[in-house]
Design a protein around this motif. Sequence first.
Motif, PDB file in Angstrom:
ATOM      1  N   UNK A   1       0.840  -1.189   0.000  1.00 50.69           N
ATOM      2  CA  UNK A   1       0.000   0.000   0.000  1.00 50.69           C
ATOM      3  C   UNK A   1       0.879   1.244   0.000  1.00 50.69           C
ATOM      4  N   UNK A   2       0.235   2.402  -0.072  1.00 52.01           N
ATOM      5  CA  UNK A   2       0.980   3.652  -0.189  1.00 52.01           C
ATOM      6  C   UNK A   2       1.928   3.873   0.982  1.00 52.01           C
ATOM      7  N   UNK A   3       1.549   3.372   2.161  1.00 51.77           N
ATOM      8  CA  UNK A   3       2.388   3.613   3.333  1.00 51.77           C
ATOM      9  C   UNK A   3       3.597   2.682   3.395  1.00 51.77           C
ATOM     10  N   UNK A   4       3.662   1.686   2.533  1.00 55.61           N
ATOM     11  CA  UNK A   4       4.764   0.736   2.556  1.00 55.61           C
ATOM     12  C   UNK A   4       5.939   1.293   1.767  1.00 55.61           C
ATOM     13  N   UNK A   5       6.999   1.625   2.466  1.00 57.33           N
ATOM     14  CA  UNK A   5       8.131   2.287   1.840  1.00 57.33           C
ATOM     15  C   UNK A   5       8.988   1.292   1.073  1.00 57.33           C
ATOM     16  N   UNK A   6       9.621   1.795   0.021  1.00 53.29           N
ATOM     17  CA  UNK A   6      10.571   1.009  -0.759  1.00 53.29           C
ATOM     18  C   UNK A   6      11.905   1.733  -0.745  1.00 53.29           C
ATOM     19  N   UNK A   7      12.977   0.969  -0.835  1.00 56.00           N
ATOM     20  CA  UNK A   7      14.308   1.564  -0.904  1.00 56.00           C
ATOM     21  C   UNK A   7      15.150   0.762  -1.889  1.00 56.00           C
ATOM     22  N   UNK A   8      15.946   1.465  -2.676  1.00 51.45           N
ATOM     23  CA  UNK A   8      16.875   0.805  -3.582  1.00 51.45           C
ATOM     24  C   UNK A   8      17.845  -0.022  -2.740  1.00 51.45           C
ATOM     25  N   UNK A   9      17.931  -1.330  -2.945  1.00 49.72           N
ATOM     26  CA  UNK A   9      18.850  -2.141  -2.142  1.00 49.72           C
ATOM     27  C   UNK A   9      20.295  -1.675  -2.326  1.00 49.72           C
ATOM     28  N   UNK A  10      21.016  -1.603  -1.221  1.00 50.48           N
ATOM     29  CA  UNK A  10      22.388  -1.113  -1.278  1.00 50.48           C
ATOM     30  C   UNK A  10      23.263  -1.969  -2.187  1.00 50.48           C
ATOM     31  N   UNK A  11      23.034  -3.287  -2.183  1.00 51.72           N
ATOM     32  CA  UNK A  11      23.889  -4.153  -2.998  1.00 51.72           C
ATOM     33  C   UNK A  11      23.666  -3.934  -4.495  1.00 51.72           C
ATOM     34  N   UNK A  12      22.457  -3.496  -4.861  1.00 50.86           N
ATOM     35  CA  UNK A  12      22.198  -3.189  -6.275  1.00 50.86           C
ATOM     36  C   UNK A  12      22.975  -1.953  -6.693  1.00 50.86           C
ATOM     37  N   UNK A  13      22.921  -0.906  -5.866  1.00 55.88           N
ATOM     38  CA  UNK A  13      23.660   0.317  -6.183  1.00 55.88           C
ATOM     39  C   UNK A  13      25.160   0.056  -6.225  1.00 55.88           C
ATOM     40  N   UNK A  14      25.662  -0.697  -5.246  1.00 50.38           N
ATOM     41  CA  UNK A  14      27.103  -0.962  -5.178  1.00 50.38           C
ATOM     42  C   UNK A  14      27.576  -1.747  -6.402  1.00 50.38           C
ATOM     43  N   UNK A  15      26.820  -2.777  -6.795  1.00 49.94           N
ATOM     44  CA  UNK A  15      27.215  -3.590  -7.943  1.00 49.94           C
ATOM     45  C   UNK A  15      27.152  -2.782  -9.237  1.00 49.94           C
ATOM     46  N   UNK A  16      26.111  -1.940  -9.366  1.00 47.49           N
ATOM     47  CA  UNK A  16      26.005  -1.130 -10.574  1.00 47.49           C
ATOM     48  C   UNK A  16      27.189  -0.170 -10.713  1.00 47.49           C
ATOM     49  N   UNK A  17      27.574   0.491  -9.631  1.00 39.39           N
ATOM     50  CA  UNK A  17      28.718   1.409  -9.682  1.00 39.39           C
ATOM     51  C   UNK A  17      30.013   0.648  -9.923  1.00 39.39           C
ATOM     52  N   UNK A  18      30.130  -0.531  -9.336  1.00 39.24           N
ATOM     53  CA  UNK A  18      31.326  -1.354  -9.546  1.00 39.24           C
ATOM     54  C   UNK A  18      31.486  -1.710 -11.026  1.00 39.24           C
ATOM     55  N   UNK A  19      30.380  -2.069 -11.682  1.00 37.17           N
ATOM     56  CA  UNK A  19      30.460  -2.440 -13.093  1.00 37.17           C
ATOM     57  C   UNK A  19      30.846  -1.240 -13.962  1.00 37.17           C
ATOM     58  N   UNK A  20      30.326  -0.086 -13.636  1.00 38.97           N
ATOM     59  CA  UNK A  20      30.682   1.103 -14.407  1.00 38.97           C
ATOM     60  C   UNK A  20      32.153   1.424 -14.267  1.00 38.97           C
ATOM     61  N   UNK A  21      32.655   1.338 -13.049  1.00 32.05           N
ATOM     62  CA  UNK A  21      34.070   1.645 -12.813  1.00 32.05           C
ATOM     63  C   UNK A  21      34.981   0.648 -13.500  1.00 32.05           C
ATOM     64  N   UNK A  22      34.608  -0.628 -13.521  1.00 34.63           N
ATOM     65  CA  UNK A  22      35.412  -1.636 -14.228  1.00 34.63           C
ATOM     66  C   UNK A  22      35.368  -1.409 -15.730  1.00 34.63           C
ATOM     67  N   UNK A  23      34.187  -1.028 -16.252  1.00 33.41           N
ATOM     68  CA  UNK A  23      34.062  -0.805 -17.694  1.00 33.41           C
ATOM     69  C   UNK A  23      34.879   0.382 -18.158  1.00 33.41           C
ATOM     70  N   UNK A  24      35.079   1.352 -17.269  1.00 36.02           N
ATOM     71  CA  UNK A  24      35.858   2.528 -17.620  1.00 36.02           C
ATOM     72  C   UNK A  24      37.335   2.214 -17.713  1.00 36.02           C
TER      73      UNK A  24
END
Length: 256
Positions: free
Chosen positions: A233-256
């Motif tokens: 429901x509207x009151x149920x909060x969502x948050x981007x999981x930290x491991x998703x953000x960390x892995x995404x940034x890791x892949x970008x840095x490796x690709x660079x």
Amino acid sequence: MRMKARATMVALVPALLFAAVGCSSTNTPATGKAPDPKGSAGSASAAPGAPAPSAAAAGSAAPKTGGSRLERSALAQGDLPGYQVSAQGKNPNAPDGQPQADKKACQPLADIMGDKPDPSARETLSRGIGSQKQLGLAVSASVSSYSESDAKALISRLKSAVAACGTGFAAKVEKQTGAYREIRPAAYRTGGDESVSWTMTAAAEGVSAQVHLVVVREGDTVVRLTALNVAGAAQQKAQVPQEVADKQLEKIQKAR
């Protein structure tokens, strides 16, 4: 959640946010299918505690890897244990173009809901991510290439818009309209050169849900992460999981 209202609301969040509904949502319609991005029928839902279906079984395309730097930067199946990663194509019946805000100051926040973070993006690759750890959580992760000056300008515009649009705004793409309210800055730890994070409530036709967004700049690449609890429901909060953000940034840095 009524299907028509749900379809309208998901039309105004990033295009692949609901590619992962089939592996995360337990609140699906009677047909056993969940709506994919912008309201079309998508993949079958997973039972609580059961393994998520494969990308092929779920009806979504497997992400492509290799090739360009941006392709190497995008998340792929196997990068995130406990998550299903897919790259489902855009629904041909979905509206085209970036959402248009009813307030000029809020247009950057409307743009970020579209298929790309804003019109200056040169190329964008998006992934839908379903969580097997938190059923009902759907996440999208996109990587976009920019000139570095345009990437810096995007982060600056988003910070200004979050500060200016706390009371909310409405946005329209073709004939579909949604409202965004209670826009609040949110503390969130990321790597990268600079970032902005905020929460808001998205609403359409009496249905509302909490959304969390994180946008990160790493050089000339912009990451957009969005999380929404599709079963709550509207009151149920969502948050981007930290491991998703960390892995995404890791892949970008490796690709660079």
